[in-house]
Design an enzyme around this catalytic site. Sequence first.
Site, PDB file in Angstrom:
ATOM      1  CG  HIS A  49      -1.730  -1.057   1.570  1.00  0.00           C
ATOM      2  ND1 HIS A  49      -3.087  -1.010   1.352  1.00  0.00           N
ATOM      3  CD2 HIS A  49      -1.492  -2.270   2.118  1.00  0.00           C
ATOM      4  CE1 HIS A  49      -3.648  -2.145   1.739  1.00  0.00           C
ATOM      5  NE2 HIS A  49      -2.699  -2.931   2.211  1.00  0.00           N
ATOM      6  CD  GLU A 131      -1.262   1.291   4.411  1.00  0.00           C
ATOM      7  OE1 GLU A 131      -0.881   2.104   3.539  1.00  0.00           O
ATOM      8  OE2 GLU A 131      -2.432   0.888   4.514  1.00  0.00           O
ATOM      9  CG  HIS A 167      -5.155  -1.600  -1.262  1.00  0.00           C
ATOM     10  ND1 HIS A 167      -5.483  -0.555  -0.431  1.00  0.00           N
ATOM     11  CD2 HIS A 167      -6.164  -2.507  -1.127  1.00  0.00           C
ATOM     12  CE1 HIS A 167      -6.632  -0.830   0.168  1.00  0.00           C
ATOM     13  NE2 HIS A 167      -7.067  -1.996  -0.237  1.00  0.00           N
TER      14      HIS A 167
HETATM   15 ZN    ZN Z   1      -4.058   0.642   0.465  1.00  0.00          ZN
END
Ligand code: ZN
Length: 197
Positions: A49, A131, A167
């Site tokens: 992400h 992330e 994602h």
């Molecule tokens: Zn994401």
Amino acid sequence: MLKRINSTFTSVANLEIDAQGWCKQAQILLSPNFTERPADTQVDLLVIHNMSLPEADFSGDYILDLFQNQLDCDAHPSFADLRGLEVSSHFVIRRDGQLFQFVSCLARAWHAGLSSFQGREKCNDYSIGIELEGCDTCPFTDAQYASLSLLTMSLLQHFPIQHIVGHNEIAPRRKTDPGPFFEWSRFQQSISKQFAF
Ligand SMILES: [Zn+2]
């Protein structure tokens, strides 16, 4: 998407994942936003992400706050939409490469949302989420690629990860991250020859 092409993995990684699913070298910040994985789940998907709060601003600790349900939603006008939102990711890699972990890899973090991969829904059940502090409009840092590579190689030693996806690939009409500036070929080369496009 990267697909595993070699099931044997012999590289020695520098990061350690302990038996409880925590990376010993990560800074641990506990998120309440997780649930147990369904019984007998094989963790076979890694999801990349990007995220920044506010968008494209990397100066604050707001992502860390959000994942701990401690975000001051009055701190920026764009945060109003985040009020009451309960999300998390297993890992966050900040711009300087520093690694944070919020949820054990053995548990189900809330990073993918409504999602589907090769006909299997609920990707949170069987994936690990990373992330990268970043956005769709600027490059990621060398330090982030270095940390992501080390972390990925460690995860490959502990989990039967078969695919690495963005994602956007598992929530295509909803999500665009990690975005056009994420260099998949650079990442692929950095995790040895275990994966191919
Ligand atoms: Zn994401």
